[in-house]
Design an enzyme around this catalytic site. Structure first.
Site, short mmCIF file in Angstrom:
data_model
loop_
_atom_site.label_atom_id
_atom_site.label_comp_id
_atom_site.label_asym_id
_atom_site.label_seq_id
_atom_site.Cartn_x
_atom_site.Cartn_y
_atom_site.Cartn_z
N HIS A 45 0.95 -1.27 -0.05
CA HIS A 45 -0.12 -0.15 0.11
C HIS A 45 0.90 1.14 0.11
O HIS A 45 0.56 2.10 -0.74
CB HIS A 45 -0.89 -0.06 1.18
CG HIS A 45 -1.93 1.03 1.22
ND1 HIS A 45 -1.69 2.33 2.24
CD2 HIS A 45 -2.98 1.46 0.53
CE1 HIS A 45 -2.44 2.93 2.26
NE2 HIS A 45 -3.28 2.71 1.27
N GLU A 48 2.15 1.88 -3.57
CA GLU A 48 0.93 2.57 -4.33
C GLU A 48 0.75 3.89 -4.25
O GLU A 48 0.81 4.60 -5.28
CB GLU A 48 -0.31 1.89 -3.82
CG GLU A 48 -1.53 2.39 -4.47
CD GLU A 48 -2.84 2.53 -3.74
OE1 GLU A 48 -3.43 3.64 -3.69
OE2 GLU A 48 -3.08 1.54 -2.91
N HIS A 49 1.04 4.25 -2.95
CA HIS A 49 0.91 5.98 -2.54
C HIS A 49 2.00 6.62 -3.36
O HIS A 49 1.81 7.63 -3.89
CB HIS A 49 0.93 6.06 -1.29
CG HIS A 49 -0.60 6.19 -0.56
ND1 HIS A 49 -1.13 7.10 0.08
CD2 HIS A 49 -1.41 5.03 -0.44
CE1 HIS A 49 -2.27 6.92 0.40
NE2 HIS A 49 -2.56 5.64 0.14
N GLU A 125 -4.62 7.99 7.26
CA GLU A 125 -5.57 6.95 6.77
C GLU A 125 -5.93 5.76 7.96
O GLU A 125 -7.05 5.53 8.15
CB GLU A 125 -5.13 6.40 5.46
CG GLU A 125 -5.99 5.62 4.74
CD GLU A 125 -5.52 5.07 3.36
OE1 GLU A 125 -6.30 4.28 2.67
OE2 GLU A 125 -4.34 5.49 3.09
#
Length: 416
Positions: A45, A48-49, A125
Site C-alpha cells: 500500500h 501504491e501511494h 488514513e
C-alpha cells in the site's frame, strides 16, 4: 477479449468496444498484503501511494494537472492479493495516459522527503480507519479467521512497521514482486490492435523477471477478536470458510449469499431491518481469494439489541441450513446475478477490471454466453452442497463496541 504476450513475456489483455469513446487502462501487479511479512506489513500500500509522488520527468503536481487537463481520471488500489494502477480517458488521450502511468511504474523517484510526507498521510488514513468501526470490524474478522496467515494482515499496515521503511525498502520489495511474471496490462474501450504498438513502446524494456513463489494456503480458524471502543453501536462480523476464486461452486456461493444478506430482498435484511427494525445496516458478502475464501455477515446495532440481532441471525441461518433455498429464490437469484453481470459490462472500467483480474489470478476468461450458462447451470443440489460446506465449522467472529457482555455467551458452534 484478446490476449497478447509481448516479447519480454508481459501479458496484455484487451477488449474492443467500438461503440464508446473512452478507454480504461490498468497495470495489475500480483502483490498485496498477503505477500508481506510481519516486518514489512503495509509496504504494498505504501508503494501504491509513492508511485503518485513524482518521477524524474513529472512532479506529483504535473501528474495531477495532466489528467485534469485531459478530463480523465487516474487512481490505484491495493488489496490483499493485488495492486492496480489505472486510468480512464477519452480514446484520443490514451497515449498520454499510458506514457504517464508507465513513467510512474518504472521511474518513480521514491524521494525520502516525499516518503516522509506520504507516511504521515497513510498514518492519518489508519487513524481514520480506526475511527470507522464499521470498517475496522471487517479487518478484525479476517484476523480472527486467518490468525497469523498473511491474509489476516491489514492492507494499510502498522505504524511501527511503516516508520521503519525507507526508499531502499520499497525498491527492494518492488524488485522482488514487481516482475513480468506478476504483472498484467489490461485495456477496454475504443481500441484496436494498433494499441499494442503503444504498449510495446512503453513496456518492451520491462525486463525484471522473477520466480513466483507459491503462497502458504491458509487454514480457517474459528477465532474471536473484541476491540473495545466507545461507540453508539456494536459492530459485529461472523465469518465462515468460503471458496477460492476459481472454484466450481463459486456461482452457487454467490447465489446463496444474495439470499442470505446480499440485497434488500435477502432474508437477513428483511428479518432484521424491515420486520423488526433492529439495524440500519445488515448484509453478507463472499471474499474469494486465489486459494481460499471467506463468507461474512455484518450487522451494526445498539448494545441492548445485540443479543436479539444475533438470535435472529441464527434463526435465519438455521432455517437455510435445514430447508435450503427455495426454487423461487434460486430463479430470482439467477436473474439478479445475470442482470448485474450484463449491466457491469456497459462500463469500460468494469470490463478492464474483469479481464485484468481474471488474467492475474486465474489466467482464464469466459465470454458473456459462457458466464450466463454457468449461472443457469447452478442447481438446488449445488447450493445445498455449499450450505453443508459453510456450516461445517464454528464461526470466526469480531466485534467493535463499548462492551462485550452481550456476546459473552454466544456459541459460535451452534450450527455445526
Amino acid at each position: 477479449m484478446k490476449k497478447i504476450i509481448l516479447d519480454n513475456g508481459l501479458r496484455v489483455v484487451m477488449e474492443e468496444i467500438p461503440t464508446c469513446r473512452s478507454v480504461a487502462f490498468g497495470i495489475w501487479v500480483k502483490t498485496g498484503s498477503r505477500n508481506e511479512t510481519p516486518e514489512d506489513n503495509g509496504i504494498s500500500h505504501f508503494i501504491e501511494h509513492m508511485l503518485f509522488k513524482g518521477t524524474e520527468q513529472y512532479s506529483a503536481r504535473d501528474i495531477a494537472d495532466i489528467f485534469d487537463g485531459i478530463g480523465g481520471n487516474m487512481n490505484a488500489f491495493t488489496s490483499k492479493e493485488y495492486t492496480c494502477y489505472y486510468a480512464k480517458v477519452l480514446d484520443d488521450h490514451l497515449p498520454q495516459a499510458v506514457e504517464v502511468l508507465a513513467d510512474m511504474f518504472f521511474r518513480s523517484s521514491l524521494d525520502p522527503v516525499d516518503m516522509s510526507k506520504e507516511r504521515n498521510v497513510i498514518l492519518e488514513e489508519i487513524s481514520m480507519y480506526e475511527d470507522t468501526p464499521d470498517d475496522l470490524v471487517h479487518d478484525l474478522v479476517s484476523k480472527a479467521a486467518y490468525e497469523d496467515h498473511p491474509l489476516g494482515y491489514s492492507i494499510l499496515g502498522l505504524e511501527k512497521r511503516l516508520n521503519a521503511m525507507d526508499p531502499n525498502s520499497l525498491r527492494q520489495y518492488m524488485a522482488t514482486h514487481y516482475t513480468i511474471e506478476n504483472t498484467v496490462i489490461s485495456l477496454a474501450g475504443n481500441i484496436n490492435e494498433d494499441v499494442l504498438e503503444l504498449i510495446r513502446k512503453h513496456f518492451n524494456s520491462f525486463n525484471n523477471h522473477g520466480v513466483i513463489q507459491p503462497g502458504l494456503v491458509p487454514t480457517f480458524k474459528d477465532g474471536f477478536i473484541y476491540h473495545k471502543k466507545k461507540t453508539e453501536q456494536n459492530h459485529i462480523c461472523l465469518s465462515l470458510p468460503g471458496y477460492q476464486v476459481a472454484h466450481e461452486h463459486k456461482y452457487a456461493m454467490v447465489l446463496l449469499n444474495n439470499i442470505i444478506g446480499g440485497g434488500m430482498s435477502s432474508r437477513l435484511f428483511q428479518e432484521i431491518r424491515e420486520k423488526r427494525g433492529l439495524a440500519y445496516s445488515v448484509y453478507s458478502y463472499h471474499s474469494a481469494y486465489m486459494d481460499s475464501g471467506l463468507f461474512t455477515i455484518y450487522a451494526g446495532t445498539a448494545p441492548v439489541q445485540t443479543a436479539e440481532v444475533l438470535d435472529v441471525m441464527m434463526e435465519v441461518l438455521s432455517e437455510i441450513q435445514s430447508k435450503g433455498m427455495t426454487v423461487d429464490e434460486l430463479r430470482r437469484g439467477k436473474e439478479q446475478l445475470k442482470g448485474s453481470l450484463i449491466l457491469s459490462l456497459e462500463s469500460t472500467s468494469s470490463r478492464m477490471n474483469r479481464i485484468g483480474k481474471n488474467e492475474l489470478l486465474t489466467a482464464k476468461h469466459h465470454n458473456l454466453d459462457e458466464l450466463i450458462a454457468s449461472i443457469e447451470q447452478v442447481s438446488l443440489d449445488q447450493v445445498q452442497t455449499v450450505i453443508k460446506y459453510l456450516f461445517a465449522q464454528p464461526f470466526a467472529m469480531s466485534m467493535v463496541g463499548s462492551s462485550d457482555k452481550t456476546i459473552a455467551n454466544f456459541r459460535r458452534d451452534q450450527l455445526v
